[in-house]
Design an enzyme around this catalytic site. Structure first.
Site, mmCIF file in Angstrom:
data_model
loop_
_atom_site.group_PDB
_atom_site.id
_atom_site.type_symbol
_atom_site.label_atom_id
_atom_site.label_comp_id
_atom_site.label_asym_id
_atom_site.label_seq_id
_atom_site.Cartn_x
_atom_site.Cartn_y
_atom_site.Cartn_z
ATOM 1 N N LYS A 54 -6.244 -3.245 -7.371
ATOM 2 C CA LYS A 54 -6.403 -1.910 -6.779
ATOM 3 C C LYS A 54 -5.679 -0.870 -7.639
ATOM 4 C CE LYS A 54 -7.030 -3.733 -2.121
ATOM 5 N NZ LYS A 54 -6.444 -4.133 -0.832
ATOM 6 N N GLN A 98 -0.976 -3.353 2.170
ATOM 7 C CA GLN A 98 -1.730 -4.601 2.042
ATOM 8 C C GLN A 98 -1.409 -5.541 3.212
ATOM 9 O OE1 GLN A 98 -4.062 -5.142 -0.254
ATOM 10 N NE2 GLN A 98 -4.502 -7.243 0.342
ATOM 11 N N ASP A 121 -7.647 2.830 4.226
ATOM 12 C CA ASP A 121 -8.167 1.565 4.764
ATOM 13 C C ASP A 121 -9.043 1.802 5.988
ATOM 14 O OD1 ASP A 121 -7.750 -0.943 3.687
ATOM 15 O OD2 ASP A 121 -5.677 -1.073 4.369
HETATM 16 N N1 GUN Z 1 -6.111 -7.731 3.065
HETATM 17 C C1 GUN Z 1 -7.354 -8.236 2.868
HETATM 18 N N2 GUN Z 1 -8.268 -7.240 2.869
HETATM 19 C C2 GUN Z 1 -7.596 -6.102 3.067
HETATM 20 C C3 GUN Z 1 -7.995 -4.725 3.141
HETATM 21 O O1 GUN Z 1 -9.171 -4.361 3.048
HETATM 22 N N3 GUN Z 1 -6.999 -3.836 3.352
HETATM 23 C C4 GUN Z 1 -5.704 -4.213 3.482
HETATM 24 N N4 GUN Z 1 -4.791 -3.258 3.695
HETATM 25 N N5 GUN Z 1 -5.295 -5.459 3.393
HETATM 26 C C5 GUN Z 1 -6.242 -6.396 3.193
#
Ligand code: GUN
Length: 294
Positions: A54, A98, A121
């Site tokens: 990311k 995350q 998100d």
């Molecule tokens: N962990 C797995 N997928 C995601 C996501 O799309 N966002 C976040 N914040 N954590 C994740």
């Protein structure tokens, strides 16, 4: 029949190119540089890889990209203090914490603490509410990516009246995906682990979306002939000799004999998720300045 492969990898590459162009334009016209900060707590290896990607893609987009790494023993109060600081930092337009978080931290409390207008998100209840009310919202990245692949496949208005079956009811995928399908005028059913006769229900779907988290759980008996299948699953399975393989929630070999089109794993939905995080960051940056996205 052999299904068309929906190439999410190529689509996502095009989308990232468009986002980078958009970012360059808003920088030129408005002096605005989108800022994304990703927060990770602990050292879960899969999360570390996701977060690194990311940050890397955000930097490639020309964003101000930052990653805050906190130790596994971080308290909820310490994490909330970090979020509070990011909420008031005008250079940060998108905040992503995350998941999953260590057990001493309440995920719901953390999501609630994020400024909804920086919630790239799309997990804050304000954004979930906006989405279900048909208002402008930050939409969770994975369902946003799935809806783009579907829109590309069906064309404008092409999903109206279709039967869509969403398998999975998470806040991250199933529920927002159902809302996006409804907004496209699909007739939507949400199925889940307690659904009775799941294969028969799935086989009614002109559109079938699988987000269950169980390797190859949906076989050929779950697919309507001519359906469009979107596989959100990312399951790592053990092979002989200590090797592993990534596979989806759908049995690809069986489904691709029956469906009209299907996303592969890997190379389908996965790359769309990160690209859509970049889309959401530009959206949040434009909202912060009150400008239209270029
Ligand atoms: N962990 C797995 N997928 C995601 C996501 O799309 N966002 C976040 N914040 N954590 C994740």
């Amino acid at each position: 029949m052999t299904a068309d492969i929906i190439d999410g990898k190529a689509f996502a590459a095009g989308l990232r190119g468009m986002v980078a162009q958009q970012a360059a334009q808003i920088r030129e016209r408005h002096g605005l540089v989108p800022g994304l900060t990703v927060v990770i707590v602990g050292d879960d290896p899969a999360s570390q890889i996701y977060v690194r990607n990311k940050g890397k893609v955000a930097a490639e987009m020309g964003f101000l990209s930052d990653t805050i790494r906190l130790t596994e023993d971080t308290s909820q109060g310490q994490l909330l203090a970090v979020i509070e600081r990011l909420n008031i930092d005008a250079a940060v337009h998108g905040i992503l914490v995350q998941l999953p978080l260590p057990e001493q931290i309440d995920e719901g409390a953390v999501i609630l603490a994020i400024d909804p207008n920086k919630d790239v998100d799309g997990l804050h209840p304000i954004n979930a509410g906006r989405l279900s009310a048909g208002q402008n919202a930050l939409v969770p990245c994975t369902p946003l990516g799935c809806s783009m692949l579907l829109a590309d496949r069906f064309g404008p208005g092409g999903m109206a009246g279709k039967r869509a079956v969403m398998v999975g009811r998470s806040n991250l995928v199933g529920k927002p995906m159902a809302q996006l399908l409804l907004a496209e005028h699909c007739t939507v059913t949400i199925a889940h682990s307690r659904t009775q006769d799941l294969p028969a229900l799935c086989a009614e779907g002109d559109i079938l979306i699988a987000a269950i988290g169980r390797a190859e759980m949906l076989g050929g008996n779950c697919i309507k002939p001519g359906a469009v299948v979107i596989d959100v699953g990312m399951n790592r399975i053990d092979l002989e000799g200590g090797k592993t393989k990534l596979c989806g929630d759908v049995n690809f070999a069986q489904a691709s004999e029956i469906a009209a089109a299907i996303t592969p794993v890997p190379g389908g939905v996965g790359p769309m998720t990160i690209a859509c995080l970049m889309v959401n960051t530009v959206t949040a940056a434009c909202w912060a300045r009150g400008i239209d996205a270029a």
